[in-house]
Write a protein that holds these residues in place. Structure first.
Motif, PDB file in Angstrom:
ATOM      1  N   PHE A  88       0.665  -1.106   0.002  1.00  0.00           N
ATOM      2  CA  PHE A  88       0.075   0.159  -0.126  1.00  0.00           C
ATOM      3  C   PHE A  88       0.723   1.077  -0.107  1.00  0.00           C
ATOM      4  O   PHE A  88       0.321   2.414  -0.539  1.00  0.00           O
ATOM      5  CB  PHE A  88      -1.020  -0.033   1.034  1.00  0.00           C
ATOM      6  CG  PHE A  88      -2.185  -0.600   0.760  1.00  0.00           C
ATOM      7  CD1 PHE A  88      -2.691  -1.068  -0.300  1.00  0.00           C
ATOM      8  CD2 PHE A  88      -3.212  -0.849   1.961  1.00  0.00           C
ATOM      9  CE1 PHE A  88      -3.864  -1.739  -0.832  1.00  0.00           C
ATOM     10  CE2 PHE A  88      -4.413  -1.427   1.774  1.00  0.00           C
ATOM     11  CZ  PHE A  88      -4.701  -1.778   0.292  1.00  0.00           C
TER      12      PHE A  88
ATOM     13  N   SER B 100       1.605   1.658  -3.527  1.00  0.00           N
ATOM     14  CA  SER B 100       0.644   1.936  -4.322  1.00  0.00           C
ATOM     15  C   SER B 100       0.201   3.646  -4.119  1.00  0.00           C
ATOM     16  O   SER B 100       0.029   4.412  -5.080  1.00  0.00           O
ATOM     17  CB  SER B 100      -0.740   1.367  -3.872  1.00  0.00           C
ATOM     18  OG  SER B 100      -1.929   1.584  -4.361  1.00  0.00           O
ATOM     19  N   GLY B 101       0.201   4.036  -2.946  1.00  0.00           N
ATOM     20  CA  GLY B 101       0.105   5.360  -2.524  1.00  0.00           C
ATOM     21  C   GLY B 101       0.818   6.201  -3.177  1.00  0.00           C
ATOM     22  O   GLY B 101       0.533   7.430  -3.919  1.00  0.00           O
TER      23      GLY B 101
ATOM     24  N   PHE C 288       0.824  10.489   0.616  1.00  0.00           N
ATOM     25  CA  PHE C 288      -0.062   9.540   0.036  1.00  0.00           C
ATOM     26  C   PHE C 288       0.336   8.117   0.600  1.00  0.00           C
ATOM     27  O   PHE C 288      -0.450   7.187   0.906  1.00  0.00           O
ATOM     28  CB  PHE C 288       0.064   9.648  -1.514  1.00  0.00           C
ATOM     29  CG  PHE C 288      -1.146  10.348  -1.809  1.00  0.00           C
ATOM     30  CD1 PHE C 288      -2.030   9.903  -2.713  1.00  0.00           C
ATOM     31  CD2 PHE C 288      -1.402  11.693  -1.469  1.00  0.00           C
ATOM     32  CE1 PHE C 288      -3.156  10.554  -3.316  1.00  0.00           C
ATOM     33  CE2 PHE C 288      -2.555  12.557  -1.833  1.00  0.00           C
ATOM     34  CZ  PHE C 288      -3.306  11.677  -2.903  1.00  0.00           C
TER      35      PHE C 288
ATOM     36  N   THR D 205      -2.005   5.755   2.748  1.00  0.00           N
ATOM     37  CA  THR D 205      -2.469   4.534   2.113  1.00  0.00           C
ATOM     38  C   THR D 205      -2.312   3.252   3.144  1.00  0.00           C
ATOM     39  O   THR D 205      -2.789   2.545   3.250  1.00  0.00           O
ATOM     40  CB  THR D 205      -2.031   4.302   1.006  1.00  0.00           C
ATOM     41  OG1 THR D 205      -2.304   5.547  -0.073  1.00  0.00           O
ATOM     42  CG2 THR D 205      -2.513   3.032   0.020  1.00  0.00           C
TER      43      THR D 205
ATOM     44  N   ASP E 110      -2.376  -3.264  -5.134  1.00  0.00           N
ATOM     45  CA  ASP E 110      -3.686  -3.050  -4.265  1.00  0.00           C
ATOM     46  C   ASP E 110      -4.365  -4.530  -3.954  1.00  0.00           C
ATOM     47  O   ASP E 110      -4.516  -4.519  -2.759  1.00  0.00           O
ATOM     48  CB  ASP E 110      -4.712  -2.462  -5.193  1.00  0.00           C
ATOM     49  CG  ASP E 110      -4.899  -1.122  -4.930  1.00  0.00           C
ATOM     50  OD1 ASP E 110      -4.287  -0.446  -4.127  1.00  0.00           O
ATOM     51  OD2 ASP E 110      -5.452  -0.226  -5.558  1.00  0.00           O
TER      52      ASP E 110
ATOM     53  N   GLY F  42      -7.077   2.189   3.802  1.00  0.00           N
ATOM     54  CA  GLY F  42      -6.118   3.059   3.327  1.00  0.00           C
ATOM     55  C   GLY F  42      -6.255   3.700   1.592  1.00  0.00           C
ATOM     56  O   GLY F  42      -6.118   4.795   1.273  1.00  0.00           O
ATOM     57  N   GLY F  43      -6.997   2.431   1.004  1.00  0.00           N
ATOM     58  CA  GLY F  43      -7.092   2.828  -0.450  1.00  0.00           C
ATOM     59  C   GLY F  43      -8.222   3.806  -0.717  1.00  0.00           C
ATOM     60  O   GLY F  43      -8.258   4.812  -1.572  1.00  0.00           O
TER      61      GLY F  43
ATOM     62  N   ARG G  62      -6.819   7.353   0.300  1.00  0.00           N
ATOM     63  CA  ARG G  62      -5.978   7.585  -0.754  1.00  0.00           C
ATOM     64  C   ARG G  62      -6.613   8.231  -2.083  1.00  0.00           C
ATOM     65  O   ARG G  62      -6.480   9.377  -2.489  1.00  0.00           O
ATOM     66  CB  ARG G  62      -5.100   6.349  -1.129  1.00  0.00           C
ATOM     67  CG  ARG G  62      -4.297   6.648  -2.609  1.00  0.00           C
ATOM     68  CD  ARG G  62      -4.006   5.442  -3.201  1.00  0.00           C
ATOM     69  NE  ARG G  62      -5.266   4.713  -3.666  1.00  0.00           N
ATOM     70  CZ  ARG G  62      -5.191   3.316  -3.924  1.00  0.00           C
ATOM     71  NH1 ARG G  62      -4.156   2.626  -3.654  1.00  0.00           N
ATOM     72  NH2 ARG G  62      -6.425   2.847  -4.442  1.00  0.00           N
ATOM     73  N   ASP G  63      -7.698   7.740  -2.398  1.00  0.00           N
ATOM     74  CA  ASP G  63      -8.553   7.819  -3.596  1.00  0.00           C
ATOM     75  C   ASP G  63      -9.204   9.376  -3.260  1.00  0.00           C
ATOM     76  O   ASP G  63      -9.246  10.069  -3.936  1.00  0.00           O
ATOM     77  CB  ASP G  63      -9.679   6.763  -3.781  1.00  0.00           C
ATOM     78  CG  ASP G  63      -8.962   5.622  -4.509  1.00  0.00           C
ATOM     79  OD1 ASP G  63      -7.739   5.513  -4.974  1.00  0.00           O
ATOM     80  OD2 ASP G  63      -9.683   4.605  -4.467  1.00  0.00           O
TER      81      ASP G  63
END
Length: 206
Positions: free
Chosen positions: A14, A17-18, A35, A39, A92, A128-129, A132-133
């Motif tokens: 994550f 990803s972030g 970020f 995330t 993810d 977390g996702g 982040r979004d």
């Protein structure tokens, strides 16, 4: 041991990803680290605020260091990550699987009931996702376009009902969640939607 492994895997996945999303959005170094950290730790913070105590984050100095190292790697070598941009959803998926299992195990170890285990699995897996979004001014995919939270809930069910207790069983569960997430993205699986126009037409004809 299994709990620690899932924690590390989810943190790295994550964090990467972030940080990758922040670079894609052309954020500066502060935004990239923010970020990545949000995330990596957002889901756990949301879970702890509802079920335990958010202060437990500050005892995770090792994971924070791992997260910072992962983000730094993305910042220094962005071309490496963007070269495989189409595989980002794998990070993810890995983060979802690892944190869904870890969240369920963590709350179960505290003696909470099945309902709390299920909630913790979902919150830790997707939290977390989602954060982040939102920070990236994107609609969280989990709420409208992809099967995401269902796989986290599945992990919570398996652990909550005691169907996976041994390390090998937990690793197999993690692998299944990651695989299901990847397959659902590849084949475009979606949850049922409600169309306002369709309901309006139904009302008019009735």
């Amino acid at each position: 041991m299994a709990w620690d492994v899932f924690n590390i895997i989810g943190t790295i996945a994550f964090a990467v990803s972030g940080a990758s999303i922040a670079i894609e959005r052309k954020y500066d170094i502060w935004g990239i680290y923010a970020f990545g950290l949000v995330t990596a730790f957002g889901g756990g913070i949301v879970r702890n605020m509802l079920l335990i105590l958010p202060t437990s984050l500050w005892s995770e100095s090792g994971l924070i260091k791992i997260s910072l190292i992962s983000i730094t790697a993305v910042f220094i070598f962005p071309s490496v990550w963007f070269k495989f941009k189409k595989y980002w959803m794998v990070f993810d998926a890995i983060g979802l699987g690892a944190f869904a299992v870890q969240g369920a195990l963590y709350v179960q170890s505290k003696g909470f009931p099945l309902s709390a285990v299920l909630i913790a699995s979902v919150l830790t897996g997707i939290g977390g996702g989602v954060i982040r979004d939102i920070l990236a001014t994107k609609k969280p995919l989990v709420f409208y376009d992809e099967i995401y939270a269902v796989w986290a809930l599945l992990a919570g069910c398996v652990i909550g009902f005691g169907w996976a207790t041994k390390p090998l069983e937990l690793y197999a569960l993690f692998g299944c969640i990651v695989t299901l997430r990847v397959i659902s993205v590849i084949y475009g699986w979606k949850l049922p939607h409600v169309s306002i126009n369709r309901r309006k037409n139904f009302t008019e004809h009735s």
